[in-house]
Write a protein that holds these residues in place. Structure first.
Motif, PDB file in Angstrom:
ATOM      1  N   UNK A 104       0.740  -1.136   0.078  1.00  0.00           N
ATOM      2  CA  UNK A 104       0.290   0.069  -0.174  1.00  0.00           C
ATOM      3  C   UNK A 104       0.966   1.383  -0.120  1.00  0.00           C
ATOM      4  N   UNK A 105       2.318   1.126  -0.029  1.00  0.00           N
ATOM      5  CA  UNK A 105       3.008   2.309   0.221  1.00  0.00           C
ATOM      6  C   UNK A 105       3.390   2.731   1.683  1.00  0.00           C
ATOM      7  N   UNK A 106       2.958   2.071   2.483  1.00  0.00           N
ATOM      8  CA  UNK A 106       3.048   2.385   4.176  1.00  0.00           C
ATOM      9  C   UNK A 106       4.379   1.802   4.441  1.00  0.00           C
ATOM     10  N   UNK A 107       5.090   2.679   5.491  1.00  0.00           N
ATOM     11  CA  UNK A 107       6.240   2.319   6.133  1.00  0.00           C
ATOM     12  C   UNK A 107       6.153   2.687   7.557  1.00  0.00           C
ATOM     13  N   UNK A 108       7.141   2.295   8.256  1.00  0.00           N
ATOM     14  CA  UNK A 108       7.665   2.535   9.514  1.00  0.00           C
ATOM     15  C   UNK A 108       9.060   2.512   9.735  1.00  0.00           C
TER      16      UNK A 108
END
Length: 150
Positions: free
Chosen positions: A48-52
């Motif tokens: 989804x293009x999410x990162x941490x």
């Protein structure tokens, strides 16, 4: 001469094509350092293009001890050119402040990955009359740190 033309065409394509496919992609995940000496680590970017990740600042306007702080963000997924735009938020663990970064991941002319960012830092103030001094703006340039395996 007519039979040599297809051969010459194939030879020229074989020599030119590697230059087109060799363009380096800028990858957001990894370890980075900025122009002030702050370090950040960005984990894998999901589908989804999410990162941490985490951010360890080298500078602060508070007298509190600097601590490692969490970050979370998003990378634009439809950029097929290999130099994606992104944004992330750092929720400072040691102060009543939060910073949002926005930027783009570039590959420079030497093949080096660079993150060009702009940020807004919002600090808590005691009352609305102090709102005018609660937001700061700035820019940072990040370069990739060598991997720990090297």
């Amino acid at each position: 001469m007519v039979q040599a033309t297809p051969f010459l065409l194939m030879l020229s394509l074989a020599l030119v094509a590697p230059g087109f496919s060799a363009r380096k992609q800028c990858v957001l995940s990894g370890r980075w350092v900025n122009d002030l000496g702050s370090n950040m680590t960005i984990g894998a970017v999901n589908g989804k293009g999410e990162f941490t990740g985490s951010y360890h600042t080298a500078v602060t306007a508070t007298s509190n001890e600097i601590q490692l702080s969490p970050l979370q963000g998003s990378q634009h997924r439809t950029n097929n050119k290999g130099q994606p735009t992104f944004g992330f938020t750092v929720n400072w663990s040691f102060s009543d402040s939060i910073t949002v970064f926005t930027g783009q991941c570039f590959v420079d002319e030497n093949g080096k990955e660079v993150l060009k960012t702009m940020w807004l830092l919002r600090s808590r103030v005691d009352n609305i009359n102090d709102d005018w001094k609660a937001t700061r703006v700035g820019i940072n340039i990040f370069t990739r740190l060598p991997s720990q395996k090297e």
